[in-house]
Design an enzyme around this catalytic site. Sequence first.
Site, mmCIF file in Angstrom:
data_model
loop_
_atom_site.group_PDB
_atom_site.id
_atom_site.type_symbol
_atom_site.label_atom_id
_atom_site.label_comp_id
_atom_site.label_asym_id
_atom_site.label_seq_id
_atom_site.Cartn_x
_atom_site.Cartn_y
_atom_site.Cartn_z
ATOM 1 N N ASP A 1 0.851 -1.156 0.068
ATOM 2 C CA ASP A 1 -0.066 0.017 0.010
ATOM 3 C C ASP A 1 0.886 1.296 -0.121
ATOM 4 O O ASP A 1 0.403 2.211 -0.413
ATOM 5 C CB ASP A 1 -0.999 -0.007 1.191
ATOM 6 C CG ASP A 1 -1.959 1.236 1.078
ATOM 7 O OD1 ASP A 1 -2.578 1.230 0.165
ATOM 8 O OD2 ASP A 1 -2.169 1.741 2.031
ATOM 9 N N MET B 1 -8.217 5.569 2.772
ATOM 10 C CA MET B 1 -8.442 6.688 1.845
ATOM 11 C C MET B 1 -7.054 7.187 1.044
ATOM 12 O O MET B 1 -7.071 7.933 0.346
ATOM 13 C CB MET B 1 -8.518 7.882 2.832
ATOM 14 C CG MET B 1 -9.949 7.920 3.433
ATOM 15 S SD MET B 1 -11.361 7.824 2.405
ATOM 16 C CE MET B 1 -11.113 9.260 1.426
ATOM 17 N N ARG B 2 -5.854 6.319 1.252
ATOM 18 C CA ARG B 2 -4.803 6.584 0.669
ATOM 19 C C ARG B 2 -4.998 6.561 -0.878
ATOM 20 O O ARG B 2 -4.413 7.318 -1.873
ATOM 21 C CB ARG B 2 -3.719 5.232 1.114
ATOM 22 C CG ARG B 2 -2.261 6.025 0.343
ATOM 23 C CD ARG B 2 -1.284 5.018 0.928
ATOM 24 N NE ARG B 2 -0.731 5.383 2.268
ATOM 25 C CZ ARG B 2 -0.718 4.950 3.293
ATOM 26 N NH1 ARG B 2 -1.183 3.679 3.346
ATOM 27 N NH2 ARG B 2 -0.588 5.568 4.510
ATOM 28 N N ALA B 3 -5.919 5.598 -1.484
ATOM 29 C CA ALA B 3 -5.774 5.537 -2.957
ATOM 30 C C ALA B 3 -6.770 6.556 -3.438
ATOM 31 O O ALA B 3 -6.165 7.073 -4.384
ATOM 32 C CB ALA B 3 -6.890 3.914 -2.796
ATOM 33 N N VAL C 1 -3.887 9.203 -3.603
ATOM 34 C CA VAL C 1 -2.792 8.792 -4.880
ATOM 35 C C VAL C 1 -3.625 9.119 -6.098
ATOM 36 O O VAL C 1 -2.695 9.712 -6.934
ATOM 37 C CB VAL C 1 -2.339 7.634 -4.463
ATOM 38 C CG1 VAL C 1 -1.456 7.028 -5.741
ATOM 39 C CG2 VAL C 1 -1.513 7.332 -3.375
#
Length: 669
Positions: free
Chosen positions: A193, A274-276, A279
């Site tokens: 991730d 929420m990283r996706a 990014v």
Amino acid sequence: MTTSFPFTAVVGQDDLRLALLLNAVSPAVGGVLVRGEKGTAKSTAVRALSALLPDVPVVPGCRFSCDPSAPDPGCPDGPHESGDGTARPARMVELPVGASEDRLVGALDIERALAEGVKAFEPGLLADAHRGILYVDEVNLLHDHLVDLLLDAAAMGASYVEREGVSVRHAARFLLVGTMNPEEGELRPQLLDRFGLTVEVAASREPDQRVEVVRRRLAYDDDPSGFTARWAEEEASVRARIVAARELLPSVRLGDGALRQIAATCAAFEVDGMRADIVMARTATALAAWAGRTEVLAEDVRQAALLALPHRRRRNPFDAPGLDEDKLDETLEQFGDDDPDTDPDGPGGGGGQPPSEGPEGGDAGTPPEDGAAGTAEEPGESQPAGAGSGERSPVGAAEPFRTKVLSVPGIGEGAAGRRSRARTEHGRTTGARRPDGALTKLHLAATVRAAAPHQRARGRSGPGLVVRRDDLRQATREGREANLVLFVVDASGSMAARQRMSAVKGAVLSLLLDAYQRRDKVGLVTFRGSAADVALPPTSSVDAAAVRLESLPTGGRTPLAAGLLKAHDVLRVERLRDPARRPLVVVVTDGRATGGPEPVALAGRAARLFAAEGVASVVVDCESGPVRLGLAGQLAGDLGGTAVTLDELRADSIAGLVRDVQGTSRRAA
């Protein structure tokens, strides 16, 4: 000076080159993970990227590459005054798979710290990579403790080195680029991730493109300088485009419509956290800047999803990374605005075009998907279980479950992992010893005890402790190791009832999931008919074992002795290759043995070979029905191990949460 292969001379691999360039435009995208088979220019493209990056201004003499316009106030070489600095090329630092912790984060001189109170610090690779690229080839083979350090540095943008209360901190913000061959094992989800983007690469199947690859490589090997000079103009053009895109990036507008598409896409593919979303937003913005636009379009969102989501939508380690492009297009259309421009010419359309690759100019195309091993093409005769040599087509595995922890007794010294007790560099301190080489883990109390009796003889006059090299003591620590888990699976007719075999496969799949989480190597031996086969030699790729298991047919007699002897041969060879890794043999059978003269006695003699060598083993008893013969228990006794039923294998069964495998290990303490 070695001349690297020019980035613009790489043939095809459009997605790979684009992902690297987007990170060059916006390092906040978060790096790239490049997955693919060997010999596909993964390392070549990554190493060539550093030559395209703009020079980095640094404080003169600073070993930690501080920015002269905003120097790090906590820099070990500081404090620095703001002002003009010097420019140097951006660095690409390679992290070897077998690197030590001190090589990665740096090392403190403990002797000087104790005796003089001086923080004498030798920077590591994280310091070298600050404001540059940290490249990890074969990142999936990196040791767990190094992975943990990378995760910490990537999350905090800083590296902390601590030795018994003495600590040093320095900035460590870098572009993380990793390459890996999935056949050699998968990455931990936490590290997976951390990569902003992922790219699948494969060799082109187009003859013309393969010819061009060979032509350029031979030309480069014959005359590296001349070949590089011929591509200098293209390299300068891409370098200038990166600089222009960086300058344009702050002006790019990410509208509410594009943000809504990003959020809807991440929700539709059920990615965790929420990283996706973040990014994807940064990637879409970088795509617009790379295309020379100040507005993010739907085509940028689509390309960003194809790069940022495949490795985040995996629900378990055995799911192949990828994205359903039809579903992606439907989501973008549903949440798009009135502008119908949502589906360009595919993944390479719009702002997603990498630089021209010269005379070839061909499209690398979409890499062919690696298909899972197929099931049996011709199902065997439909015969009752155990009826002769008839073969049944493979059945699917039942739903996996959390299993008990099966561990090897004693204390080993194998590779770090999470299964059995072992002497490791990390873990709880159990004692102290004189260091064999460089001191890595100081045992402070033992060091003080060793130095204390000699203070008067050494002329101590002040408050400091006079410490000599002979006083230093290395802490001995106990942690967990990874093992070789060798599955020996009965695929004979007695196991062929579809519901039963489905449960058996589900149990083995559950154990494979456990092996993945504990960083074990796995192997698979199957026996049926008249022989045994090594379905999968010992490997770190648990995915490959799951694929072989899924396609396993059943039927025929039960050559139990052949299966055990084949497993014994596998262990013998593996012991020569990796003597420190202790094996755990998991035999999945109902205990029956048929075929040949005296099959039961022969199986018993084969099993006792494992007991004589102290190999830890467990028998998963698959016998079912109201009348049970208890043959699996007898087999476990011959193996010197223990037997568990399918129900007892579950971690939530009343038998308890942990089951240590019985038997005497070769390396028991």
